[in-house]
Design a protein around this motif. Structure first.
Motif, PDB file in Angstrom:
ATOM      1  N   TYR A 119       0.761  -1.366  -0.052  1.00 36.54           N
ATOM      2  CA  TYR A 119       0.055  -0.140   0.146  1.00 36.54           C
ATOM      3  C   TYR A 119       0.927   1.224   0.074  1.00 36.54           C
ATOM      4  O   TYR A 119       0.440   2.325  -0.504  1.00 36.54           O
ATOM      5  CB  TYR A 119      -1.012   0.125   1.237  1.00 36.54           C
ATOM      6  CG  TYR A 119      -0.521   0.291   2.543  1.00 36.54           C
ATOM      7  CD1 TYR A 119      -0.141   1.531   2.995  1.00 36.54           C
ATOM      8  CD2 TYR A 119      -0.138  -0.882   3.354  1.00 36.54           C
ATOM      9  CE1 TYR A 119       0.478   1.709   4.008  1.00 36.54           C
ATOM     10  CE2 TYR A 119       0.394  -0.661   4.632  1.00 36.54           C
ATOM     11  CZ  TYR A 119       0.611   0.536   5.051  1.00 36.54           C
ATOM     12  OH  TYR A 119       1.271   0.684   6.168  1.00 36.54           O
ATOM     13  N   ARG A 120       2.127   1.111   0.527  1.00 33.43           N
ATOM     14  CA  ARG A 120       3.002   2.404   0.606  1.00 33.43           C
ATOM     15  C   ARG A 120       3.455   2.664  -0.914  1.00 33.43           C
ATOM     16  O   ARG A 120       3.800   3.676  -1.024  1.00 33.43           O
ATOM     17  CB  ARG A 120       4.340   2.148   1.454  1.00 33.43           C
ATOM     18  CG  ARG A 120       4.119   2.129   2.732  1.00 33.43           C
ATOM     19  CD  ARG A 120       4.041   3.394   3.537  1.00 33.43           C
ATOM     20  NE  ARG A 120       5.201   4.323   3.251  1.00 33.43           N
ATOM     21  CZ  ARG A 120       6.446   4.216   3.773  1.00 33.43           C
ATOM     22  NH1 ARG A 120       6.862   3.606   4.706  1.00 33.43           N
ATOM     23  NH2 ARG A 120       7.496   5.166   3.211  1.00 33.43           N
ATOM     24  N   GLY A 123      -0.600   2.681  -3.067  1.00 30.37           N
ATOM     25  CA  GLY A 123      -1.777   3.648  -2.537  1.00 30.37           C
ATOM     26  C   GLY A 123      -2.893   3.053  -2.090  1.00 30.37           C
ATOM     27  O   GLY A 123      -3.358   2.202  -2.089  1.00 30.37           O
TER      28      GLY A 123
END
Length: 123
Positions: A119-120, A123
């Motif tokens: 997710y880093r 997004g």
């Protein structure tokens, strides 16, 4: 097949996908996997989406060298399918655009690292 043999096979498949998708040429070195048409170095980082805690592992020394050379990363999230992989998401990111806080890795020979969850990156 052992876990490390599977990881090596999946990593090789992810590298091939990155080369085909982004037009990269094989150029293995201790700090990158390929080069683009401009000669910039790229390192392919892959993570398996089915793991309990999927993450991309980046090393400080490698990251610094990539950033100084104007290179970057190809991040690939995948699922194993039979003896192959199904790529779920890919993204290229220039190393200098990532703001990272590395931490010690105990006695690991590669030194300081960071483990980034997908997710880093996506997004």
């Amino acid at each position: 097949m052992s876990r490390s043999q599977n990881a090596a096979r999946y990593g090789a498949l992810a590298e091939r996908h990155a080369r085909e998708r982004y037009g990269l040429d094989v150029d293995h070195s201790p700090w990158h996997d390929a080069r683009d048409s401009s000669g910039d170095p790229w390192d392919v980082k892959a993570c398996m989406a089915t793991r309990d805690a999927p993450r991309f592992r980046l090393w400080k020394k490698q990251h610094t060298r990539l950033a100084r050379a104007g290179g970057g990363y190809v991040f690939i999230e995948y699922r194993p399918v039979g003896v192959g992989i199904r790529v779920l998401r890919t993204r290229t990111v220039r190393a200098r655009s990532l703001r990272l806080r590395f931490y010690g890795a105990g006695q690991h020979p590669k030194g300081a690292q960071i483990k980034l969850p997908p997710y880093r990156i996506f997004g």
